[in-house]
Motif scaffolding. Structure first.
Motif, PDB file in Angstrom:
ATOM      1  N   ARG A  85     -20.429 -14.316  54.282  1.00  0.00           N
ATOM      2  CA  ARG A  85     -20.261 -14.867  55.636  1.00  0.00           C
ATOM      3  C   ARG A  85     -20.104 -13.747  56.646  1.00  0.00           C
ATOM      4  N   LEU A  86     -19.379 -12.697  56.273  1.00  0.00           N
ATOM      5  CA  LEU A  86     -19.183 -11.562  57.169  1.00  0.00           C
ATOM      6  C   LEU A  86     -20.508 -10.883  57.488  1.00  0.00           C
ATOM      7  N   GLY A  91     -20.705  -9.635  61.343  1.00  0.00           N
ATOM      8  CA  GLY A  91     -19.381  -9.034  61.479  1.00  0.00           C
ATOM      9  C   GLY A  91     -19.265  -7.690  60.800  1.00  0.00           C
ATOM     10  N   LEU A  92     -20.281  -7.312  60.049  1.00  0.00           N
ATOM     11  CA  LEU A  92     -20.242  -6.030  59.333  1.00  0.00           C
ATOM     12  C   LEU A  92     -21.226  -5.069  59.943  1.00  0.00           C
TER      13      LEU A  92
END
Length: 92
Positions: A85-86, A91-92
């Motif tokens: 999900r990240l 988000g990464l």
């Protein structure tokens, strides 16, 4: 950047499938559906154990005793889900 993200998602997906195969195989061995005396089963089981035991043992050292239930694979699956999900949301 998209290629890197897709590659990371593919690696995490493969890791998730390897862990699920290990879990299902352990159930089949415990219920005597699969026999470790068969060479192919023994090779696959040994390879999966060599691949996953270093990861599982580190998690088991951090977890309290749970009365014979091994929560290490569940923790790894949750961590992989979180990382997927990240990576997918950027988000990464």
């Amino acid at each position: 950047m998209i290629a890197l993200r897709e590659t990371l998602l593919l690696i995490l997906n493969i890791a998730q499938w390897i862990i699920l195969i290990h879990i299902i195989m352990s159930w089949l061995i415990n219920f005597q559906v699969l026999n470790l005396r068969q060479p192919l089963v023994a090779q696959v089981w040994g390879g999966l154990n060599q691949l996953l035991e270093p990861l599982y043992s580190r998690i088991r050292n951090m977890l309290p005793a749970a009365g014979g239930i091994d929560f290490a694979p569940l923790i790894v699956i949750i961590a992989i889900f979180f990382l997927q999900r990240l990576v997918a949301t950027g988000g990464l």
